[in-house]
Each structure stands twice: as structure tokens, then as C-alpha cells.
Design an enzyme around this catalytic site. Structure first.
Site, short mmCIF file in Angstrom:
data_model
loop_
_atom_site.label_atom_id
_atom_site.label_comp_id
_atom_site.label_asym_id
_atom_site.label_seq_id
_atom_site.Cartn_x
_atom_site.Cartn_y
_atom_site.Cartn_z
CE LYS A 1 -6.51 -7.69 -1.13
NZ LYS A 1 -7.17 -7.23 -0.10
CE LYS B 1 -13.39 -2.74 1.41
NZ LYS B 1 -12.52 -3.02 2.33
CE LYS C 1 -4.25 -1.87 1.62
NZ LYS C 1 -5.69 -1.75 2.33
N1 AQP Z 1 -9.69 -10.72 -2.81
C1 AQP Z 1 -10.15 -11.13 -1.61
N2 AQP Z 1 -10.28 -12.51 -1.25
C2 AQP Z 1 -10.70 -12.90 -0.23
N3 AQP Z 1 -10.72 -12.24 1.17
C3 AQP Z 1 -10.72 -10.95 0.73
N4 AQP Z 1 -10.62 -9.85 1.78
C4 AQP Z 1 -10.41 -8.67 1.10
N5 AQP Z 1 -10.33 -8.97 -0.27
C5 AQP Z 1 -10.38 -10.21 -0.53
C6 AQP Z 1 -10.81 -10.08 3.08
O1 AQP Z 1 -12.06 -9.07 3.39
C7 AQP Z 1 -11.89 -8.67 4.75
C8 AQP Z 1 -12.22 -7.43 4.70
O2 AQP Z 1 -11.17 -6.52 3.77
P1 AQP Z 1 -10.86 -4.95 4.57
O3 AQP Z 1 -11.89 -4.24 3.87
O4 AQP Z 1 -10.56 -5.12 5.89
O5 AQP Z 1 -9.31 -4.82 3.69
P2 AQP Z 1 -8.57 -5.62 2.49
O6 AQP Z 1 -8.19 -6.67 2.70
O7 AQP Z 1 -7.57 -4.34 2.30
O8 AQP Z 1 -9.71 -5.25 1.31
P3 AQP Z 1 -9.72 -4.72 0.28
O9 AQP Z 1 -11.19 -4.79 -0.29
O10 AQP Z 1 -8.60 -5.41 -0.73
O11 AQP Z 1 -9.42 -3.06 0.28
P4 AQP Z 1 -8.30 -2.26 -0.42
O12 AQP Z 1 -8.50 -2.18 -1.80
O13 AQP Z 1 -8.11 -1.12 0.44
O14 AQP Z 1 -6.78 -3.16 -0.01
C9 AQP Z 1 -10.79 -9.22 5.15
O15 AQP Z 1 -11.01 -10.45 5.75
C10 AQP Z 1 -10.12 -9.74 3.96
O16 AQP Z 1 -9.01 -10.79 4.06
#
Ligand code: AQP
Length: 335
Positions: free
Chosen positions: A201, A204, A119
Site C-alpha cells: 500500500k 508515508k 510494523k
Molecule cells: N494507501 C492507502 N489507501 C487508502 N487509504 C489509506 N490510508 C492510509 N494509506 C492508505 C488511510 O489514511 C488514513 C490515515 O492513515 P494514518 O496516518 O492514520 O496511518 P496509516 O494507515 O498507517 O498511514 P500510512 O500513510 O500508511 O503511514 P505509515 O507509513 O506510518 O504506515 C486512514 O484512514 C488510513 O486507512
């Protein structure tokens, strides 16, 4: 079946639109755990808005997203009769413990966090100290409640390892205080990949709108995105030639229809990619249409969501404030 009391904690950042990865990697596990809950167990699901601001969020949109994520937890099947649902920033015990843990966790270990490395590379000059400290706040979220199990996607595994390490270190410095939690990762949905890049992956913050299926996408949008999903140079589903892109699509199909990867593969063997994607699109829409309906009804029902979040916060604050008292005594803070 285990007779030991389980305390389950997890959360999602209101930092954008929830996608299929968040649902399959996290929320679906929570709903399954709720079904297997014994009366002694505790379920806590948080909307982690303090984590969201480690990267700039428009304040008006953040407020809106907090409600949306809460409504989505409920629409997906989390029942406030079984689980405490609350907003992280409304319980200041999280930030209190986070600072104490900042003073315990080794700097060198924080430097090894791969999510920070990824990040901060994206944020460049915009990288904040908050983004660096994120894992200490996450450790605080978990340790405040004597959490035993944290259901998450695979990307959070390293943060939970750090949580265990920091708990162990605190316990050895100040005396037995924290329970060492374990992660729970659904191996069949541990890392749902982008529909446009199967090596990255689903996320968001993906700039490509065709990479992610959002839980609130219109049905025709979901179908369109799945039709455009990358596959490989082949033309039909074949167990002999499983590319990462196809593996990802088959995993999604299995999860949304409650079937194993092998069952889907067996049923779809020989189908043209076009026909396979059409079936997958229909299954995804069938899964999320009822959730979307419930979600909309919840957002319209004024007051109910606030009541649930207030109740959730009041209930978890009882646990966390007792834990903070113990921490203060152990560390020697205050008078
Ligand atoms: N692609 C994924 N596959 C499986 N699990 C996922 N999680 C996120 N992306 C995947 C799981 O969703 C939960 C919440 O995630 P978060 O919002 O706390 O943060 P993150 O992992 O950083 O999610 P994003 O959507 O990928 O956001 P950005 O774009 O900001 O990095 C967690 O349990 C995570 O493992």
C-alpha cells in the site's frame, strides 16, 4: 436517507507527508460526508499525534507536521463551521480512556492485529509497547464521542472491529456505556497501492520516494512519479489485461476526476501507457494545485489555524469529559 443522528470520527497521524492514499482513502470521504451532513450530525476530525509517536518522531518535525496536517484538512475542504478539528494530545481524555480499555481488551486479540505484525517486523528491536497498544488508543478515540461511523481506508478495518469488540465487552462488564461504531470504507479507494510496488500500500513510511504521490509534491514531481509508475509487460491500456499496477492507476484516475473505474477504462481503452500516464499526471496536478495554494495561504495566516484547533478541542472536550465521568462511575474509579 437515514434520519438517525450520526457522529463521525476519523484522524490521520502527523507522522510524515500526506499522500494520495490518505487523501483518497480518508480525507475525500470526509469532505463528501460533510456535503451530506444533516444539522443533527457531528463531524470530528483529529490529528492523531499520540499515535504518531508509537514510532520515533523528531520532536521539531512532529510539531511542524501537526500544523501541516491541520492545514491540509482545511485546504482539502473540511470546514470548521461543520466539523470539529483538534489535536489528539491536547485532549487528555483520550489517554485516560485508552488505559481503561487496555484493561478490558484481551491480549490475545491485540496479538492478532496485522498492522502491529507488519510494523513490528519493520521496527524489530525498536518495537514499543505503544505500537502494540495503538488499537486500544484508537478505540478510545472513537468511543469517547459515541461515534457511529468511522470513515477510513481498508487497513484500519481490523482496528474498528476491535473497537466494536472492546465496546461490547466493556458494556457487558460494566453496563451500557459505549456506542458500537461501524467503519465506512470507500471501496473504490480502499487501498491505494505504491506506484513502484502494486502489491504494497502507498504509505508515508515507504523508503522509495517514487512509490507515493505526496499532496505537497510540486506538479512536475507528481508528473515524473506517475511517468515512472510501474505498469506491466503490455504497452497499451486494455480491459482484457488488467494488471494490479494498471488497476491502481485507473482507480486513482477515476477518483481524482470523479469518474467510475469503468468510465475511465472505457475512455482510456487503447491508449499507450505513456499517453495514459500523461493524462493521469495532468488530472492529478489539476486536482491538487488549488489545494496546495489554499494550504500555503492557511499556513501563512498566523493565528487562524490555532484559533480553529483551540475551538475544536474545547468543543470535543465537552463530549469526552462527560463520557469519562460515566466511565469512572461504571468502573468505580476515584472517590
Ligand atoms: N494507501 C492507502 N489507501 C487508502 N487509504 C489509506 N490510508 C492510509 N494509506 C492508505 C488511510 O489514511 C488514513 C490515515 O492513515 P494514518 O496516518 O492514520 O496511518 P496509516 O494507515 O498507517 O498511514 P500510512 O500513510 O500508511 O503511514 P505509515 O507509513 O506510518 O504506515 C486512514 O484512514 C488510513 O486507512
Amino acid at each position: 436517507m437515514s434520519t438517525k443522528k450520526e457522529i463521525i470520527f476519523s484522524g490521520i497521524q502527523p507522522s510524515g507527508n500526506l499522500h494520495l492514499g490518505n487523501y483518497l482513502g480518508a480525507i475525500q470521504q470526509w469532505v463528501d460526508m460533510q456535503k451530506r451532513l444533516s444539522p443533527e450530525d457531528t463531524l470530528i476530525f483529529c490529528i492523531v499525534d499520540l499515535h504518531a509517536i508509537t514510532v520515533y518522531q523528531d520532536p521539531k518535525i512532529l510539531r511542524q507536521k501537526i500544523r501541516e496536517v491541520a492545514a491540509m484538512y482545511l485546504a482539502c475542504g473540511i470546514d470548521p463551521k461543520n466539523a470539529h478539528i483538534f489535536v489528539q494530545s491536547e485532549n487528555p481524555d483520550h489517554t485516560y480512556l485508552s488505559w481503561v480499555l487496555d484493561c478490558v481488551v484481551p491480549y490475545g486479540q491485540m496479538l492478532r492485529m496485522t498492522q502491529f505484525k507488519d510494523k513490528s517486523q519493520k521496527q524489530q528491536e525498536g518495537t514499543t509497547v505503544g505500537l502494540f497498544n495503538y488499537p486500544a488508543l484508537m478505540a478510545a478515540d472513537i468511543l469517547l464521542y459515541d461515534t457511529t461511523t468511522v470513515p477510513v481506508g481498508e487497513d484500519q478495518k481490523q482496528h474498528i472491529e476491535l473497537t466494536r469488540d472492546v465496546a461490547e465487552k466493556f458494556n457487558s462488564m460494566y453496563g451500557e456505556t459505549f456506542v458500537l461504531p461501524k467503519d465506512q470504507i470507500d471501496t473504490s479507494a480502499a487501498r491505494i497501492m505504491s506506484l513502484q510496488n502494486p502489491l504494497s500500500k502507498m504509505s508515508k513510511s515507504d523508503a522509495d520516494p517514487f512509490g507515493s504521490i505526496y499532496l505537497l509534491d510540486e506538479p512536475d514531481e507528481m508528473i515524473k512519479k506517475l511517468k515512472r509508475a510501474v505498469t506491466d509487460s503490455g504497452s497499451a491500456v486494455s480491459s482484457e489485461n488488467l494488471s494490479p499496477a494498471l488497476t491502481n492507476l485507473i482507480s486513482i484516475f477515476g477518483k481524482v476526476t470523479n469518474r467510475s473505474f469503468e468510465q475511465v477504462l472505457k475512455t482510456c481503452e487503447g491508449l499507450s501507457y505513456g499517453a495514459f500516464k500523461t493524462q493521469l499526471g495532468e488530472a492529478v496536478v489539476a486536482k491538487f494545485e488549488p489545494i496546495q495554494k489554499k494550504y500555503r495561504a492557511l499556513l501563512e495566516e498566523s493565528g487562524e489555524l490555532d484559533r480553529i484547533l483551540d475551538q475544536g478541542c474545547a468543543a470535543v472536550s465537552v463530549y469526552s469529559s462527560a463520557k469519562i465521568q460515566v466511565v469512572k462511575e461504571r468502573v468505580g474509579l476515584g472517590r
